[in-house]
Design a protein around this motif. Structure first.
Motif, PDB file in Angstrom:
ATOM      1  N   LEU A 141       0.861  10.649  -1.385  1.00  0.00           N
ATOM      2  CA  LEU A 141       0.435   9.278  -1.112  1.00  0.00           C
ATOM      3  C   LEU A 141      -0.849   9.303  -0.284  1.00  0.00           C
ATOM      4  CD1 LEU A 141       3.692   7.275  -0.310  1.00  0.00           C
ATOM      5  CD2 LEU A 141       1.927   6.619  -1.945  1.00  0.00           C
ATOM      6  N   PRO A 142      -1.905   8.636  -0.751  1.00  0.00           N
ATOM      7  CA  PRO A 142      -3.210   8.741  -0.072  1.00  0.00           C
ATOM      8  C   PRO A 142      -3.360   7.753   1.076  1.00  0.00           C
ATOM      9  CG  PRO A 142      -3.453   7.470  -2.082  1.00  0.00           C
ATOM     10  CD  PRO A 142      -2.003   7.867  -2.023  1.00  0.00           C
ATOM     11  N   TYR A 143      -2.382   7.725   1.999  1.00  0.00           N
ATOM     12  CA  TYR A 143      -2.532   6.846   3.155  1.00  0.00           C
ATOM     13  C   TYR A 143      -3.831   7.166   3.898  1.00  0.00           C
ATOM     14  CZ  TYR A 143       2.317   5.234   2.794  1.00  0.00           C
ATOM     15  OH  TYR A 143       3.484   4.668   2.371  1.00  0.00           O
ATOM     16  N   VAL A 144      -4.045   8.437   4.184  1.00  0.00           N
ATOM     17  CA  VAL A 144      -5.251   8.863   4.902  1.00  0.00           C
ATOM     18  C   VAL A 144      -6.110   9.724   3.981  1.00  0.00           C
ATOM     19  CG1 VAL A 144      -6.160  10.097   6.894  1.00  0.00           C
ATOM     20  CG2 VAL A 144      -4.077   8.724   7.118  1.00  0.00           C
ATOM     21  N   ALA A 145      -5.644  10.918   3.636  1.00  0.00           N
ATOM     22  CA  ALA A 145      -6.395  11.818   2.763  1.00  0.00           C
ATOM     23  C   ALA A 145      -5.801  11.802   1.363  1.00  0.00           C
ATOM     24  CB  ALA A 145      -6.378  13.232   3.320  1.00  0.00           C
ATOM     25  N   ARG A 146      -6.620  12.187   0.380  1.00  0.00           N
ATOM     26  CA  ARG A 146      -6.126  12.267  -0.999  1.00  0.00           C
ATOM     27  C   ARG A 146      -6.475  13.623  -1.584  1.00  0.00           C
ATOM     28  NH1 ARG A 146      -7.492  11.056  -6.765  1.00  0.00           N
ATOM     29  NH2 ARG A 146      -5.531  10.355  -7.685  1.00  0.00           N
ATOM     30  N   SER A 147      -5.458  14.363  -1.941  1.00  0.00           N
ATOM     31  CA  SER A 147      -5.650  15.616  -2.665  1.00  0.00           C
ATOM     32  C   SER A 147      -4.386  15.879  -3.457  1.00  0.00           C
ATOM     33  CB  SER A 147      -5.927  16.780  -1.709  1.00  0.00           C
ATOM     34  OG  SER A 147      -4.783  17.043  -0.914  1.00  0.00           O
ATOM     35  N   PRO A 148      -4.470  16.658  -4.524  1.00  0.00           N
ATOM     36  CA  PRO A 148      -3.250  17.001  -5.267  1.00  0.00           C
ATOM     37  C   PRO A 148      -2.336  17.866  -4.420  1.00  0.00           C
ATOM     38  CG  PRO A 148      -5.110  18.278  -6.065  1.00  0.00           C
ATOM     39  CD  PRO A 148      -5.675  17.269  -5.103  1.00  0.00           C
ATOM     40  N   THR A 149      -1.061  17.873  -4.775  1.00  0.00           N
ATOM     41  CA  THR A 149      -0.119  18.718  -4.033  1.00  0.00           C
ATOM     42  C   THR A 149      -0.365  20.195  -4.293  1.00  0.00           C
ATOM     43  OG1 THR A 149       1.465  18.471  -5.845  1.00  0.00           O
ATOM     44  CG2 THR A 149       1.651  16.928  -4.009  1.00  0.00           C
ATOM     45  N   GLU A 178       5.047  -0.176   3.931  1.00  0.00           N
ATOM     46  CA  GLU A 178       6.411   0.236   3.596  1.00  0.00           C
ATOM     47  C   GLU A 178       7.205  -1.012   3.195  1.00  0.00           C
ATOM     48  OE1 GLU A 178       8.814  -0.925   6.113  1.00  0.00           O
ATOM     49  OE2 GLU A 178       6.956  -1.887   6.749  1.00  0.00           O
ATOM     50  N   GLU A 179       8.453  -0.781   2.777  1.00  0.00           N
ATOM     51  CA  GLU A 179       9.215  -1.812   2.087  1.00  0.00           C
ATOM     52  C   GLU A 179       9.576  -3.013   2.955  1.00  0.00           C
ATOM     53  OE1 GLU A 179       9.651   1.364   1.911  1.00  0.00           O
ATOM     54  OE2 GLU A 179       9.610   1.941  -0.212  1.00  0.00           O
ATOM     55  N   THR A 180       9.770  -2.837   4.253  1.00  0.00           N
ATOM     56  CA  THR A 180      10.202  -3.966   5.072  1.00  0.00           C
ATOM     57  C   THR A 180       9.084  -4.973   5.313  1.00  0.00           C
ATOM     58  OG1 THR A 180       9.633  -3.032   7.260  1.00  0.00           O
ATOM     59  CG2 THR A 180      11.752  -2.368   6.279  1.00  0.00           C
ATOM     60  N   GLY A 181       7.824  -4.534   5.166  1.00  0.00           N
ATOM     61  CA  GLY A 181       6.701  -5.421   5.407  1.00  0.00           C
ATOM     62  C   GLY A 181       6.301  -5.543   6.860  1.00  0.00           C
ATOM     63  N   ALA A 182       6.989  -4.828   7.767  1.00  0.00           N
ATOM     64  CA  ALA A 182       6.668  -4.923   9.192  1.00  0.00           C
ATOM     65  C   ALA A 182       5.463  -4.063   9.574  1.00  0.00           C
ATOM     66  CB  ALA A 182       7.880  -4.514  10.024  1.00  0.00           C
ATOM     67  N   LEU A 189       0.861  -1.178   0.000  1.00  0.00           N
ATOM     68  CA  LEU A 189       0.000   0.000   0.000  1.00  0.00           C
ATOM     69  C   LEU A 189       0.901   1.232   0.000  1.00  0.00           C
ATOM     70  CD1 LEU A 189      -3.115   0.387   0.036  1.00  0.00           C
ATOM     71  CD2 LEU A 189      -2.895   1.030   2.436  1.00  0.00           C
ATOM     72  N   TYR A 190       1.715   1.313  -1.025  1.00  0.00           N
ATOM     73  CA  TYR A 190       2.629   2.441  -1.230  1.00  0.00           C
ATOM     74  C   TYR A 190       3.108   2.355  -2.672  1.00  0.00           C
ATOM     75  CZ  TYR A 190       6.049  -1.291  -0.375  1.00  0.00           C
ATOM     76  OH  TYR A 190       6.760  -2.464  -0.423  1.00  0.00           O
ATOM     77  N   TYR A 228      -6.192   0.857  -8.111  1.00  0.00           N
ATOM     78  CA  TYR A 228      -5.376  -0.018  -7.260  1.00  0.00           C
ATOM     79  C   TYR A 228      -6.260  -0.799  -6.287  1.00  0.00           C
ATOM     80  CZ  TYR A 228      -1.078  -1.418  -4.896  1.00  0.00           C
ATOM     81  OH  TYR A 228      -0.037  -2.142  -4.377  1.00  0.00           O
ATOM     82  N   TYR A 229      -7.220  -0.117  -5.645  1.00  0.00           N
ATOM     83  CA  TYR A 229      -8.131  -0.811  -4.740  1.00  0.00           C
ATOM     84  C   TYR A 229      -8.930  -1.877  -5.475  1.00  0.00           C
ATOM     85  CZ  TYR A 229      -7.314   3.292  -1.717  1.00  0.00           C
ATOM     86  OH  TYR A 229      -6.758   4.281  -0.962  1.00  0.00           O
ATOM     87  N   GLU A 230      -9.352  -1.562  -6.706  1.00  0.00           N
ATOM     88  CA  GLU A 230     -10.146  -2.522  -7.464  1.00  0.00           C
ATOM     89  C   GLU A 230      -9.312  -3.754  -7.827  1.00  0.00           C
ATOM     90  OE1 GLU A 230     -13.491  -4.215  -9.017  1.00  0.00           O
ATOM     91  OE2 GLU A 230     -13.198  -2.537  -7.641  1.00  0.00           O
ATOM     92  N   SER A 231      -8.039  -3.551  -8.130  1.00  0.00           N
ATOM     93  CA  SER A 231      -7.184  -4.701  -8.404  1.00  0.00           C
ATOM     94  C   SER A 231      -6.991  -5.554  -7.149  1.00  0.00           C
ATOM     95  CB  SER A 231      -5.832  -4.237  -8.940  1.00  0.00           C
ATOM     96  OG  SER A 231      -5.067  -3.585  -7.942  1.00  0.00           O
ATOM     97  N   LEU A 232      -6.925  -4.904  -5.991  1.00  0.00           N
ATOM     98  CA  LEU A 232      -6.826  -5.658  -4.736  1.00  0.00           C
ATOM     99  C   LEU A 232      -8.098  -6.471  -4.487  1.00  0.00           C
ATOM    100  CD1 LEU A 232      -5.138  -3.088  -2.292  1.00  0.00           C
ATOM    101  CD2 LEU A 232      -4.071  -4.943  -3.571  1.00  0.00           C
ATOM    102  N   ARG A 233      -9.255  -5.876  -4.791  1.00  0.00           N
ATOM    103  CA  ARG A 233     -10.517  -6.595  -4.604  1.00  0.00           C
ATOM    104  C   ARG A 233     -10.567  -7.835  -5.503  1.00  0.00           C
ATOM    105  NH1 ARG A 233     -13.823  -2.656  -4.998  1.00  0.00           N
ATOM    106  NH2 ARG A 233     -14.616  -2.475  -2.878  1.00  0.00           N
TER     107      ARG A 233
END
Length: 491
Positions: A422-430, A66-70, A37-38, A49-54
């Motif tokens: 990155l839309p971890y929480v909110a999504r808007s353009p920079t 993040e990259e480590t998977g932890a 999820l990054y 991306y969400y639709e591909s996950l579904r």
């Protein structure tokens, strides 16, 4: 004592749950197959991306952040499971981050989201009777807000912000402005600080501290400490000298509680209301402007009155959700979720951004997305938003004033050239640059900031028996923070 009420009984450390018991053995290993999820694909088009996950995982997808998977959790894609967790009728899920096993045991790698999970003595991390106690004064104070008078406040601040778009030498034939930086980021925060009863100087300093804290730079920790100090000072000031504002009404209702909230707990709730009121409203304004300027049919329907602004706002909840993910629900016992065995202490992430593509919720009909209000943007259950009417009013009024004042507004760049956080929480353009032609609509009111007027029916009684002079009844429009609007920092 119920499970939810026991959650706040004892503190936690790396070796114990909030019950003071040893963490149970994780019976089920983390799924061998999970998704990131990054990354750029997630940032540029989270909805695909969400639709591909579904399609790959179904209603629930194991993801890493993040990259480590932890740093990981179960991403909840379908509306039915989201509602089940938010309503929490089974009393399995909690917002108390002391139940996040990986966090309390120090297993998470560095990540911008990790500090946000630190436990705070506030309604955000409380459950059961403790949640009711911590949220009681704030919720009752919000019920005192006069929405008609508050709309006038929002209109005045919105007009000042729009007036500040123009250079001192007079407007050019075509004018360009970044709606995100110069409008959407500022308006909700200015409104919330005004509702809290801050004077102009305190609001300037508080706005600067919030800006620096959320920017995540080297001064973020110092700014967060300053913000905590300012919230405490505001709470103490309103205890001594109450006025027609939310903080004073919180004190008023707190005096009737046993046990009442202490100064720290009241300060936490003021902090939460200001920051929460700013976050979602900012992104909602920005994404609705983007939708209207890139959807000619919707824009023409709004201009012609065939579609109310609130219907356009509702559509955005489905097609470009302002809040994409609610990160922070943890299992207090082993459970099943979408076919997965979830261990006590595992995290669930409510993916609001995915519900627009949930086949059980929304048909392909355009009109449904304007009128279907079953989205979960306001949450559900005990942790649902306490003031959805106020949040909607800030966004709707801000958009209506913007559309009335700037006819002919359009995108300054193609939609495809926008960059996104990155839309971890909110999504808007920079940034959301727009241009608009002359002539702009004139400001309807030029009143300067004077004395404080009331947008709440009456101030609560002072705590002491000494008589205090009460503000006079408001005459005409509310006061304006003209210098505050002119000063506001850019992101």
């Amino acid at each position: 004592m119920t499970t939810a009420d026991r959650m706040i009984a004892v503190s936690t450390n790396a070796s114990t749950t909030p019950f003071g018991e040893a963490w149970p053995h994780a019976r089920t290993p983390w799924p061998q197959r999970s998704a990131p999820l990054y990354g750029q694909n997630f940032a540029s088009d989270p909805f695909s991306y969400y639709e591909s996950l579904r399609k790959t995982f179904g209603a629930v997808a194991p993801v890493t952040l993040e990259e480590t998977g932890a740093f990981r959790g179960y991403l909840i894609l379908d509306h039915a499971y989201q509602l089940e967790i938010l309503q929490n009728r089974s009393r399995v899920w909690t917002r108390d981050s002391r139940w996040y096993r990986d966090f309390t045991q120090g297993a998470l790698p560095p990540h911008p989201l990790v500090p946000q999970f630190a436990y705070r003595r506030s309604r955000l991390n409380a459950e059961g009777m403790e949640h009711a106690r911590l949220s009681g004064p704030g919720n009752k104070a919000l019920a005192e807000v006069d929405l008609l008078r508050t709309r006038a406040l929002i209109e005045d601040l919105a007009e000042q912000l729009i007036t500040s778009f123009f250079p001192e030498g007079g407007p050019a034939e075509w004018n360009q402005v970044d709606i995100l930086d110069q409008y959407a980021l500022q308006l909700p925060l200015l409104v919330m600080m005004r509702l809290m009863g801050m004077d102009e100087g305190s609001a300037l300093a508080t706005g600067n501290a919030i800006h620096e804290m959320l920017s995540g730079g080297p001064g973020a920790h110092r700014a967060a400490a300053e913000l905590d100090s300012r919230m405490r000072a505001l709470v103490e000031e309103k205890q001594r000298d109450p006025g027609p504002d939310l903080v004073s009404w919180m004190h008023h209702y707190n005096r009737d509680m046993q046990p009442g909230l202490d100064t720290h707990e009241l300060s936490e709730d003021v902090w939460l209301q200001i920051v929460a009121g700013r976050g979602a409203s900012t992104t909602w304004i920005c994404n609705t402007v983007l939708e209207l300027l890139t959807n000619p049919d919707l824009n023409s329907d709004v201009i012609a009155g065939r579609c109310q602004m609130e219907e356009a706002m509702n559509r955005v909840m489905w097609v470009n959700a302002p809040i994409q993910n609610l990160i922070g629900r943890w299992a207090t016992q082993d459970t099943m979720l979408g076919g997965y065995h979830v261990n006590c202490g595992d995290m669930a992430i409510i993916c609001l951004g995915a519900t627009g593509a949930d086949p059980t919720m929304l048909s392909a009909s355009f009109d449904v997305s304007r009128t279907n209000r079953s989205h979960l943007a306001w949450g559900a259950g005990s942790h649902g938003c306490p003031a959805p009417d106020l949040g909607t009013l800030i966004v709707r009024t801000g958009l209506e004033v913007l559309w009335n004042r700037l006819p002919g507004m359009r995108m300054a760049v193609p939609k495809e050239s926008l960059t996104w956080d990155l839309p971890y929480v909110a999504r808007s353009p920079t940034a959301l640059p727009v241009i608009f032609p002359l002539p702009p609509m004139p400001v309807t009111n030029g009143q300067q900031w004077t004395a404080q007027h009331s947008f709440i029916s009456n101030p609560p009684r002072p705590i002491s028996t000494e008589q205090k002079e009460q503000p006079s009844e408001p005459q005409g429009r509310l006061p304006l923070w003209r210098s505050l609007v002119a000063w506001w920092p850019k992101r």
